[in-house]
Motif scaffolding. Structure first.
Motif: not given
Length: 322
Positions: A137-146, A40-44, A126-128, A48-49
């Motif tokens: 990882n099979g998840r649709t994520l909303q930008a901004p994200i690293t 999963e995304p690591i938030q905050g 590293i992609e921003e 890296w945000g």
């Protein structure tokens, strides 16, 4: 392209979910297992945000070191096997060491201490993503994200954060992000050439301005020196005329004025030892003829400013002899 700078190791260490330490068995090593990364995304994250590790390109080698708080001097155990998928994430299993640090982790766990796991990941790139959506990882994520691509797990650590609910944050001092972003910092050869040309033009213009100022200051000093030598105060019109002369004309004019001033013989009848260049002949024709239809002392209002200066000096010399 901007120069890539090294990233402080602490910003590549991430908290994971709690893990399990097996019950001690006689003559057997203590086991541990846990989800080193959920997928999963690591938030905050403080550095890296919002950040996510690409499981598909992630690499991990076993055996892998298990440390205490990422300290290589405090070795706790060894990761012996792992598995990874988009549902479970990265799961690791291993053995605790029998040294004091391994025993400390095991004893504290037996007494209910809430150990947590942290991973040290070294990304290949590293992609921003600044806008839109992206699938990782099979998840649709909303930008901004690293996004960490090709991340290699260097070690896992047991960390003691107690009752800290934010198990996906790292308590470390902040330092500025320093990594290459090709989409933002890539500079084309044309842009580099334009920048170099603009710099060269500015340096040229600055040099020309400095040279012109030097020449103007030098001419002003030469005019003052000429006034002192002739014991004469030039008018504003004369100074302007002398200032606008090129170097060769001013040098010739200064030499003739000094010779004229030093001689008590009128310039019209004084033998000339130096041939007058044709382009300056008109400056002396008035003195040589004594003016048009009159004496040398009567030509003061005719000719150029230089002619007037010659006439004034000639009249002064004549008056001194009488």
């Amino acid at each position: 392209m901007a120069e890539s700078k090294p990233i402080e190791p602490k910003v590549l260490q991430f908290k994971a979910n709690p893990f399990e330490i097996g019950v001690a068995a006689e003559n057997q090593k203590r086991k541990f297992s846990g989800i080193a990364y959920s997928g999963e995304p690591i938030q905050g994250h403080y550095y890296w945000g919002d950040v996510i590790f690409d499981l598909e390109s992630m690499q991990i080698d076993t055996p892998l070191a298990a440390l205490l708080d990422h300290d290589t001097g405090r070795r706790v155990g060894v990761v012996t096997q792992f598995s990874k998928d988009n549902v479970t994430g990265l799961k690791v299993d291993g053995d605790l060491l029998s040294n004091q640090f391994g025993q400390q982790v095991a004893q504290d766990s037996d007494e209910g201490f809430p150990w947590q796991m942290s991973v040290y990941i070294d990304p290949a790139s590293i992609e921003e993503v600044e806008r839109g959506q992206v699938v990782v990882n099979g998840r649709t994520l909303q930008a901004p994200i690293t996004i960490f691509r090709g991340g290699r797990i260097r070690e896992v650590s047991f960390c003691a954060l107690g009752a800290d609910d934010n198990t996906k944050a790292v308590a470390a001092s902040h330092s500025p992000k320093q990594f290459t972003q090709p989409e933002d910092t890539d500079v084309t050869e044309l842009e580099q050439a334009k920048a170099a040309q603009a710099k060269a033009e500015k340096e040229r213009d600055d040099a020309v301005t400095e040279l012109n100022k030097f020449k103007a200051d030098k001419r002003e000093e030469d005019i003052k020196a000429l006034e002192t030598s002739l014991n004469k105060q030039f008018s504003a019109e004369e100074k302007k005329s002398y200032t606008n002369m090129d170097d060769s004309a001013f040098a010739f004019m200064s030499q003739q004025l000094k010779q004229f001033s030093a001689s008590s013989t009128p310039l019209a009848v004084q033998p000339q030892q130096q041939q007058i260049p044709p382009q300056f002949a008109h400056l002396f024709s008035h003195q040589a003829t004594g003016g048009q239809g009159g004496g040398q002392g009567q030509g003061g209002n005719q000719g150029s400013a230089l002619d007037q200066a010659f006439n004034q000096f000639a009249a002064a010399q004549q008056g001194a002899k009488q």
